[in-house]
Structures are given as structure tokens and as C-alpha cells.
Design an enzyme around this catalytic site. Structure first.
Site, PDB file in Angstrom:
ATOM      1  N   TYR A 183       0.834  -1.199   0.000  1.00 12.21           N
ATOM      2  CA  TYR A 183       0.000   0.000   0.000  1.00 12.21           C
ATOM      3  C   TYR A 183       0.868   1.248   0.000  1.00 12.21           C
ATOM      4  CZ  TYR A 183      -4.122  -2.889   1.064  1.00 12.21           C
ATOM      5  OH  TYR A 183      -5.145  -3.818   1.024  1.00 12.21           O
ATOM      6  N   GLY A 186     -18.548   4.091  -2.667  1.00 10.09           N
ATOM      7  CA  GLY A 186     -19.564   5.128  -2.492  1.00 10.09           C
ATOM      8  C   GLY A 186     -20.700   5.100  -3.495  1.00 10.09           C
TER       9      GLY A 186
END
Length: 315
Positions: free
Chosen positions: A56, A230
Site C-alpha cells: 500500500y 460510495g
């Protein structure tokens, strides 16, 4: 009616968004401040498990988290740290690839511990299956890490039932988790349960029996991508009908749209634990009810959300 829950974490905070840009540019003090704000929002919301991976932000997500731990006396003892290894990013002429050789696993864990400024990972997940991996070799590496006290528990990510069973056959330590993409948008794991004996079954693609294997063997299912970027909670482009339904349910139950989407996952009998990938403190706090309350979705409400998201009736 929802009731408070006092058990282990029902949500995990995914830390992929911490650490600045997705390159090797050094992180800044403002990146550390942003990471600390995300961690504090998670703790305020009842979330104490933090999910990392060595790749990451090219390692910067772990490194800024380590800086937050260094700033906050006693924080490490209050949280669960989980990280992943097994993916190697492209470098020079070498493409990105998977690497679960024993020496690579050990090296990646040691590097993660250094970045996180801790002596032990609570959980290590193998990030992706490596077709060249020798399961006995992998098992030896994991056993050695456990024996040295560097990792307490182990799991996998993005693996099917057969892959999990093959690795477990070489290990005395139990595999405790499998992290898969699971959401109201990514539903192949769920469709697999109802498309048996239909024309759509072959096209679904999800490995049959994986959810059931995890259930039968006490393997925790963790859902990455749980908020579906979302799509149902205010993203600029989203399926309007389902987003409207989510908003109406949230209003009726006095909670947030994020909570409804996460409750939908948690309502499944597999005991799914969503991983929320946002680093926005406001959006993290919008998930508080999903972390602390029993899912308040009836049988019919759960199915209505599913059918709305799939856009067609069940077979």
C-alpha cells in the site's frame, strides 16, 4: 430495534489510503497528521482493527501508521494490526507479480514490522495466490514466523476453498481469515448461492463453495471494497434507484447510508466483517453504527436491497 454490541470488532479500517501518493515520493508530516486523524476517527467509532498490506502506497501506508504509533503512547496495545504480503509491485523491467516463496514471506514481514514500528503482527494474510508456491514451503515460513513471535495468527486473501484447504493441510496452525471483495455492488459471492442450475451460473465466476468452506471451518470472512466506492452513499455516479432505497432506509432507522450498506453485509449469517477503505474521518464516523450496533435490517429489507442492486428478479 438496534442494540449495542460489545464483542470483537465488526469492522476493520483499511489503510490503503494512508501515506500520500501511490509512488515512492517520501510522505510528509501532513500525511502523518492525516493518518492520525483517520485512526482517531476509527477509534471514536469503535473500530480497533487496522488492515494493511506491504504494497500500500509502496510501503508508505505502514510507515505513516508506524509514525502514528510512535506519537501515541499505549496505542499499540489497544489495537489489532493486520497486514498482507505476497504481491510485488512492478520494478524496472520486471512486471508486477505474486511471490509466496518462504524467503520472500519472511523478508516482507520483517520489513512491515520495521515500518509499523512494532514487534508483532496480530494477523498476517497472504495477499494473492501464487501458482508457483509450494504449500509446504509456505507453511514452514508461517510456522517459523509464529514460533519467533513475529506473527500471532494467519489467514489468506482472494483464495478459494480448494486453495485454502491445500495450504491448511500442511499447517498445524489454523487459517483464521479470508479477505474477499464483497459488497452490495460486488455480489458474485452471494449470487453463487442462488444460481445453481441456472444458465447464469457459469458466467458468475465465483468459486463455488468458498463461503461455505469458510463457514464450516471457522474462517472469518473479511469484505474488502465493502462500501463499493460510495456507489450507494453519495458518489457522483451511482445507481440511483438503489441509492435512493439506501437513503430511505437510513432515514427510517435514524442512521447513515454507509451503515445500511455495511449492515447488509453484516446481516449475512457468515458473520462478514467489512473492511472500510476510506481515510476520510467524516466518512469513517458515518460507519459508527455499523461497528457498534446489531444490524437492523429485516429479512425483506435485506432481500429488497439485493434485488434492487442486481437489477432483476431472483431466479
Amino acid at each position: 430495534m438496534t442494540t449495542p454490541e460489545n464483542t470483537a470488532d465488526h469492522l476493520l479500517l483499511g489503510c490503503m489510503g494512508l501515506g500520500g501518493s501511490w509512488d515512492t515520493t517520501p510522505f510528509t508530516s501532513s500525511d502523518i497528521d492525516a493518518a492520525q486523524a483517520a485512526v482517531e476517527a476509527a477509534l471514536d467509532s469503535g473500530i480497533t482493527t487496522f488492515d494493511h498490506a506491504d504494497i500500500y502506497r509502496h510501503g508508505k501506508a505502514e510507515a505513516v501508521f508506524g509514525e502514528v504509533l510512535a506519537r501515541s503512547a499505549g496505542l499499540r496495545e489497544r489495537i489489532t494490526l493486520q497486514s498482507k504480503c505476497g504481491i510485488r509491485l512492478a520494478e524496472g523491467d520486471r512486471p508486477g507479480l505474486y511471490d509466496l516463496r518462504a524467503s520472500s514471506i519472511v523478508r516482507r514481514v520483517e520489513e512491515s514490522l520495521q515500518r509499523l514500528r512494532t514487534d508483532t503482527l496480530d494477523v498476517l494474510l497472504l495477499h494473492r495466490p501464487d501458482p508457483l508456491a509450494d504449500p509446504a514451503d509456505v507453511a514452514d515460513a508461517l510456522t517459523s514466523l509464529h514460533r519467533q513471535g513475529l506473527v500471532r495468527r494467519f489467514g489468506v486473501s482472494n483464495m478459494n476453498a480448494a486453495q485454502i484447504a491445500r495450504l491448511q493441510a500442511h499447517m498445524n496452525l489454523p487459517l483464521v481469515a479470508n479477505q474477499l471483495e464483497m459488497s452490495l455492488h460486488r455480489r458474485a459471492w452471494l449470487e453463487d448461492a442462488v444460481l445453481v442450475n441456472t444458465a447464469e451460473s457459469a458466467a458468475n465466476g465465483f468459486p463455488a463453495g468458498t463461503v461455505e468452506h469458510c463457514l464450516n471451518n471457522g474462517i472469518e470472512l473479511q469484505a474488502w471494497g465493502a462500501l463499493a466506492q460510495g456507489r450507494y452513499t453519495g458518489a457522483a455516479e451511482h445507481p440511483q434507484e438503489t441509492a435512493t432505497l439506501v437513503a430511505k432506509l437510513a432515514e427510517a432507522k435514524g442512521t447513515t447510508p454507509e451503515t445500511i450498506v455495511l449492515w447488509w453485509l453484516r446481516r449475512h449469517p457468515a458473520g462478514i466483517k467489512p473492511v472500510i477503505g476510506t481515510s476520510n474521518p467524516q466518512r469513517i464516523r458515518a460507519c459508527r453504527d455499523a461497528a457498534t450496533l446489531t444490524p437492523d435490517l429485516s429479512h425483506d429489507e435485506w432481500y429488497t436491497l439485493w434485488i434492487s442492486a442486481r437489477g432483476t428478479a431472483l431466479p
